[in-house]
Design an enzyme around this catalytic site. Structure first.
Site, short mmCIF file in Angstrom:
data_model
loop_
_atom_site.label_atom_id
_atom_site.label_comp_id
_atom_site.label_asym_id
_atom_site.label_seq_id
_atom_site.Cartn_x
_atom_site.Cartn_y
_atom_site.Cartn_z
N HIS A 107 0.83 -1.20 0.00
CA HIS A 107 0.00 0.00 0.00
C HIS A 107 0.87 1.26 0.00
CE1 HIS A 107 -2.53 -3.28 1.38
NE2 HIS A 107 -3.56 -2.58 0.97
N ASP A 160 -4.63 -0.84 10.26
CA ASP A 160 -3.80 -1.82 9.57
C ASP A 160 -3.64 -1.40 8.12
OD1 ASP A 160 -2.32 -4.14 9.23
OD2 ASP A 160 -4.04 -5.44 8.95
#
Length: 277
Positions: A107, A160
């Site tokens: 990410h 997260d």
């Protein structure tokens, strides 16, 4: 296709499909429709290779990320997630940390890519899929899209894969707290209302491609610097710090020759012919 010609080699992808849909625009499709495009170790590795290829492709200007079938991404595949590279034979705690870092770093790589990434969401976009969409620069969605950070539902923190970083910056701290602490699923109308989306459209991919085409019309290096500077100044400790970053970036952009070309194009009443990267 330019990405497939890259030395990274993208001809053997099994979890992701890459299509050259328009000049300078790539469509990246998560391709596990039977699993609602759930994330496993193979998908992570393939997406990492794609990010690398995207950043090295001088002709590519923007990426649209979407999912095959009836969903964007249902998050981590809890049944077949696999393991991080190099984790064979290490202690369980070490293997767990290596997996967590492997997953979260993807990410970050999407977010830090030199090219703008636009998530086009249709159907479920939850858990790790939600985090992936948040990592993109822009999000479009269909009315059928649903969103949610749902890690709490399996007994781990809802902070997260970057959600605790991205979500407050996109929709504000108070609203983020409610979404993260309840782990509730919310619909596309609410996502649009709270500012998570740039557009709500029956065809989110086409709407994302329209955005990509607008991005493509601008100077390549200045576009890269705009993305990088915007996200860096969000974390600036002061206005002075933000101004210093902006000043540095403007001087860098001014040295490429694109400014002179823009002036000439304005006088000649024609589109600019940007110099590229």
């Amino acid at each position: 296709m330019a990405l497939r010609d890259d030395p990274a080699g993208l001809d053997d992808l099994t979890r992701v499909v890459v299509d050259d849909v328009d000049d300078g625009i790539a469509l990246v499709t998560l391709d596990r429709p039977d699993r609602l495009n759930a994330i496993d170790a193979t998908m992570i590795g393939e997406l990492e290779r794609i990010v690398d290829a995207v950043d090295l492709d001088r002709e590519l200007r923007a990426v649209v990320l979407t999912g095959a079938g009836r969903g964007f991404c249902a998050g981590l595949d809890l049944q077949e997630q696999g393991a991080a590279p190099g984790a064979e034979g290490v202690r369980p705690t070490v293997a767990g940390f290596m997996w967590q870092d492997h997953l979260a770093s993807l990410h970050e790589r999407i977010h830090r890519s030199r090219k703008p990434w636009i998530a086009a969401v249709d159907g479920p976009c939850v858990g790790g899929g939600f985090a992936m969409a948040l990592a993109c620069d822009v999000r479009t969605a269909s009315p059928a899209a649903t969103f949610g950070a749902v890690f709490l539902r399996i007994g781990v923190s809802n902070c997260d894969m970057g959600t605790s970083y991205f979500l407050p910056r996109l929709v504000g701290a108070s609203r983020s707290a409610e979404l993260l602490l309840t782990a509730r699923i919310f619909d596309a109308d609410e996502a649009d209302r709270i500012g998570l989306l740039s557009a709500l459209d029956d065809d989110p991919v086409e709407r994302a491609l329209d955005t990509a085409r607008l991005i493509r019309s601008n100077a390549p290096f200045a576009t890269w610097m705009t993305k990088e500077t915007m996200w860096q100044t969000i974390d600036s400790p002061s206005l002075r710090h933000a101004l210093d970053i902006e000043n540095r970036t403007q001087i860098m952009c001014s040295s490429t020759g694109d400014v002179a070309e823009a002036r000439e194009a304005f006088v000649a009443k024609r589109p600019p012919r940007w110099g590229g990267l």
